[in-house]
Design a protein around this motif. Structure first.
Motif, PDB file in Angstrom:
ATOM      1  N   GLY A  50     -64.616  14.352  20.971  1.00  0.00           N
ATOM      2  CA  GLY A  50     -65.345  15.060  21.623  1.00  0.00           C
ATOM      3  C   GLY A  50     -67.246  15.651  21.710  1.00  0.00           C
ATOM      4  O   GLY A  50     -67.216  14.761  21.124  1.00  0.00           O
ATOM      5  N   ASP A  52     -68.611  18.419  21.170  1.00  0.00           N
ATOM      6  CA  ASP A  52     -68.919  19.397  21.277  1.00  0.00           C
ATOM      7  C   ASP A  52     -69.307  19.251  19.568  1.00  0.00           C
ATOM      8  O   ASP A  52     -69.493  18.084  19.180  1.00  0.00           O
ATOM      9  N   GLU A  53     -70.028  20.368  19.092  1.00  0.00           N
ATOM     10  CA  GLU A  53     -70.818  19.613  18.321  1.00  0.00           C
ATOM     11  C   GLU A  53     -70.550  18.987  17.070  1.00  0.00           C
ATOM     12  O   GLU A  53     -71.411  18.488  15.730  1.00  0.00           O
ATOM     13  N   GLU A  54     -69.344  19.427  16.152  1.00  0.00           N
ATOM     14  CA  GLU A  54     -68.715  19.179  15.263  1.00  0.00           C
ATOM     15  C   GLU A  54     -68.035  17.917  15.436  1.00  0.00           C
ATOM     16  O   GLU A  54     -69.100  16.590  13.863  1.00  0.00           O
ATOM     17  N   SER A  55     -67.972  17.440  16.702  1.00  0.00           N
ATOM     18  CA  SER A  55     -67.594  15.781  16.751  1.00  0.00           C
ATOM     19  C   SER A  55     -69.178  15.052  16.759  1.00  0.00           C
ATOM     20  O   SER A  55     -68.704  13.935  16.291  1.00  0.00           O
ATOM     21  N   GLN A  56     -69.865  15.678  17.574  1.00  0.00           N
ATOM     22  CA  GLN A  56     -71.724  15.038  16.718  1.00  0.00           C
ATOM     23  C   GLN A  56     -72.166  14.760  15.203  1.00  0.00           C
ATOM     24  O   GLN A  56     -72.426  13.545  15.848  1.00  0.00           O
TER      25      GLN A  56
END
Length: 107
Positions: A50, A52-56
């Motif tokens: 996605g 979101d920051e974790e996905s990034q």
């Protein structure tokens, strides 16, 4: 993707055992043969992530592992290749399968 992850994990385990314990010094050909499966696994992951920051962070990590793989291949650096497969790619594979549970099922 789980089957592909298991296949890659098995091949990585064999390469690492050969390198660490049997002192095989010519792992590059076998490591190159993983390229297509690595592309499929990481490509699928990158598409599924996605915004979101974790996905990034996971996207950045995955891209770094791929960069290390390419660098190891271009430099023909066996130590970097083993490190990339054993520590980098193994972490990505862990997103698809639980290595400990998988080992328990094989017994």
């Amino acid at each position: 993707m789980e089957e592909l992850a298991k296949k890659l994990l098995d091949r990585i385990n064999r390469l690492c055992i050969g390198f660490y314990y049997i002192n095989e010094n010519n792992i590059m050909k076998s490591a190159f043969e993983l390229r297509e499966d690595i592309e499929k696994l990481t490509g699928g992951l990158l598409v599924a992530l996605g915004a979101d920051e974790e996905s990034q962070q996971l996207r950045d990590y995955t891209l770094q592992v791929l960069s290390d793989y390419v660098e190891a291949a271009s430099q023909k650096d066996e130590v970097l290749m083993i490190d990339t497969l054993d520590y980098g790619l193994r972490e990505i594979i862990g997103l698809y399968i639980d290595e400990e549970d998988d080992a328990d099922h094989e017994r």
